[in-house]
Design a protein around this motif. Structure first.
Motif, PDB file in Angstrom:
ATOM      1  N   MET A   1     145.508  75.161 -58.528  1.00  0.00           N
ATOM      2  CA  MET A   1     145.557  75.729 -59.884  1.00  0.00           C
ATOM      3  C   MET A   1     146.194  75.278 -60.919  1.00  0.00           C
ATOM      4  O   MET A   1     147.432  75.762 -60.631  1.00  0.00           O
ATOM      5  CB  MET A   1     145.171  77.187 -59.937  1.00  0.00           C
ATOM      6  N   ALA A   2     146.038  74.509 -61.635  1.00  0.00           N
ATOM      7  CA  ALA A   2     147.120  74.068 -62.836  1.00  0.00           C
ATOM      8  C   ALA A   2     146.939  75.127 -64.049  1.00  0.00           C
ATOM      9  O   ALA A   2     145.753  75.562 -64.253  1.00  0.00           O
ATOM     10  CB  ALA A   2     146.782  72.701 -63.308  1.00  0.00           C
ATOM     11  N   ALA A   3     148.070  75.744 -64.318  1.00  0.00           N
ATOM     12  CA  ALA A   3     148.188  76.933 -65.281  1.00  0.00           C
ATOM     13  C   ALA A   3     149.028  76.496 -66.429  1.00  0.00           C
ATOM     14  O   ALA A   3     150.230  75.719 -65.918  1.00  0.00           O
ATOM     15  CB  ALA A   3     148.394  78.221 -64.663  1.00  0.00           C
ATOM     16  N   GLY A  52     146.786  83.695 -56.342  1.00  0.00           N
ATOM     17  CA  GLY A  52     147.611  84.495 -55.637  1.00  0.00           C
ATOM     18  C   GLY A  52     149.272  84.267 -55.725  1.00  0.00           C
ATOM     19  O   GLY A  52     150.182  85.110 -55.617  1.00  0.00           O
ATOM     20  N   GLU A  53     149.540  82.987 -55.083  1.00  0.00           N
ATOM     21  CA  GLU A  53     150.626  82.562 -55.316  1.00  0.00           C
ATOM     22  C   GLU A  53     151.433  82.401 -56.561  1.00  0.00           C
ATOM     23  O   GLU A  53     152.473  82.594 -56.746  1.00  0.00           O
ATOM     24  CB  GLU A  53     150.792  80.772 -54.518  1.00  0.00           C
ATOM     25  N   VAL A  54     150.790  82.027 -57.729  1.00  0.00           N
ATOM     26  CA  VAL A  54     151.406  81.856 -58.891  1.00  0.00           C
ATOM     27  C   VAL A  54     151.445  83.558 -59.338  1.00  0.00           C
ATOM     28  O   VAL A  54     152.591  83.812 -60.101  1.00  0.00           O
ATOM     29  CB  VAL A  54     150.176  81.349 -59.907  1.00  0.00           C
ATOM     30  N   TRP A  57     154.734  84.588 -57.754  1.00  0.00           N
ATOM     31  CA  TRP A  57     155.784  83.732 -58.365  1.00  0.00           C
ATOM     32  C   TRP A  57     155.969  84.260 -59.582  1.00  0.00           C
ATOM     33  O   TRP A  57     157.479  84.629 -60.244  1.00  0.00           O
ATOM     34  CB  TRP A  57     155.561  82.542 -58.520  1.00  0.00           C
ATOM     35  N   LEU A  58     155.103  84.854 -60.418  1.00  0.00           N
ATOM     36  CA  LEU A  58     155.440  85.606 -61.757  1.00  0.00           C
ATOM     37  C   LEU A  58     156.002  86.790 -61.356  1.00  0.00           C
ATOM     38  O   LEU A  58     157.229  87.353 -62.125  1.00  0.00           O
ATOM     39  CB  LEU A  58     153.944  85.927 -62.475  1.00  0.00           C
ATOM     40  N   PHE A  59     155.614  87.886 -60.386  1.00  0.00           N
ATOM     41  CA  PHE A  59     156.285  89.028 -60.278  1.00  0.00           C
ATOM     42  C   PHE A  59     157.734  88.865 -59.570  1.00  0.00           C
ATOM     43  O   PHE A  59     158.530  89.818 -59.637  1.00  0.00           O
ATOM     44  CB  PHE A  59     155.409  89.678 -59.549  1.00  0.00           C
ATOM     45  N   GLN A  60     157.947  87.701 -58.616  1.00  0.00           N
ATOM     46  CA  GLN A  60     158.935  87.396 -58.350  1.00  0.00           C
ATOM     47  C   GLN A  60     160.135  87.272 -59.507  1.00  0.00           C
ATOM     48  O   GLN A  60     161.257  87.803 -59.589  1.00  0.00           O
ATOM     49  CB  GLN A  60     159.044  86.215 -57.525  1.00  0.00           C
ATOM     50  N   ILE A  61     159.792  86.645 -60.491  1.00  0.00           N
ATOM     51  CA  ILE A  61     160.353  86.475 -61.800  1.00  0.00           C
ATOM     52  C   ILE A  61     160.815  87.791 -62.258  1.00  0.00           C
ATOM     53  O   ILE A  61     161.759  88.290 -62.754  1.00  0.00           O
ATOM     54  CB  ILE A  61     159.951  85.520 -62.725  1.00  0.00           C
ATOM     55  N   GLU A 124     150.035  90.339 -49.448  1.00  0.00           N
ATOM     56  CA  GLU A 124     150.434  88.904 -49.488  1.00  0.00           C
ATOM     57  C   GLU A 124     151.362  88.511 -50.728  1.00  0.00           C
ATOM     58  O   GLU A 124     152.309  87.929 -50.375  1.00  0.00           O
ATOM     59  CB  GLU A 124     149.340  87.975 -49.211  1.00  0.00           C
ATOM     60  N   GLU A 125     150.530  89.071 -51.602  1.00  0.00           N
ATOM     61  CA  GLU A 125     151.227  88.605 -52.977  1.00  0.00           C
ATOM     62  C   GLU A 125     152.415  89.445 -53.311  1.00  0.00           C
ATOM     63  O   GLU A 125     153.645  88.672 -53.590  1.00  0.00           O
ATOM     64  CB  GLU A 125     150.464  89.085 -54.336  1.00  0.00           C
TER      65      GLU A 125
END
Length: 171
Positions: A1-3, A52-54, A57-61, A124-125
């Motif tokens: 998914m490109a965002a 889910g991976e994006v 990634w956002l919540f890791q930041i 998983e997220e």
């Protein structure tokens, strides 16, 4: 998914804000940290991955920013504010008890719990955001729930004994 950053902002701004409100306990700081997430996102390449991976990634930041904020706050504590105990409502007492109970959790347990219960991320997220396995996430959420239940037994029991205020309408 490109965002792009604007699409991510529209989709996740409110979830990140709710997460930060519970992590830092201050609305203005939560707004600032939410903006900082998207400032970071705008400066990096957004991964081409599933939703889910994006999200992870956002919540890791977000989690890294929250940890940095906590470290800075511990180095430079803010002056405490005196509050008139008699002027608080019982619901404010419960809210303070919830915030205190959350603050008493280990940082990772609190983050995992908030990502699940406040934001609604899947195991998983959360695992991707925090560098944990799915089973470790499940275990930490369970442990956090038990600790919160124990810490909140007394304030909630006290709240239940206080009679509810009736509305201004007469029967």
């Amino acid at each position: 998914m490109a965002a792009d950053a604007a699409a991510l902002f529209a989709a996740y701004q409110h979830r990140l804000f709710r997460y930060f409100c519970r992590v830092v306990g201050q609305t203005e700081t939560a707004r600032d940290l939410t903006q900082d997430v998207f400032l970071s996102v705008s400066r990096t390449a957004i991964p081409e991955a599933a939703d889910g991976e994006v999200r992870a990634w956002l919540f890791q930041i977000a989690r890294n920013l929250a940890l940095d904020h906590r470290r800075k706050r511990l180095q430079q504590p803010e002056p405490s504010v005196l509050v008139d105990e008699g002027s608080r409502s019982p619901s404010q007492d419960v809210d303070l008890a919830v915030n205190a109970a959350l603050a008493a959790l280990a940082d990772l347990d609190r983050d995992v719990f908030l990502m699940r219960e406040v934001v609604g991320l899947g195991y998983e997220e959360i695992g991707r955001a925090c560098g944990l396995t799915r089973d470790a996430v499940r275990s930490r959420i369970h442990r956090a729930r038990l600790q919160l239940r124990k810490a909140l037994e007394s304030p909630i029991a006290t709240r239940r004994t206080i009679p509810m205020r009736q509305s201004g309408r007469q029967a």
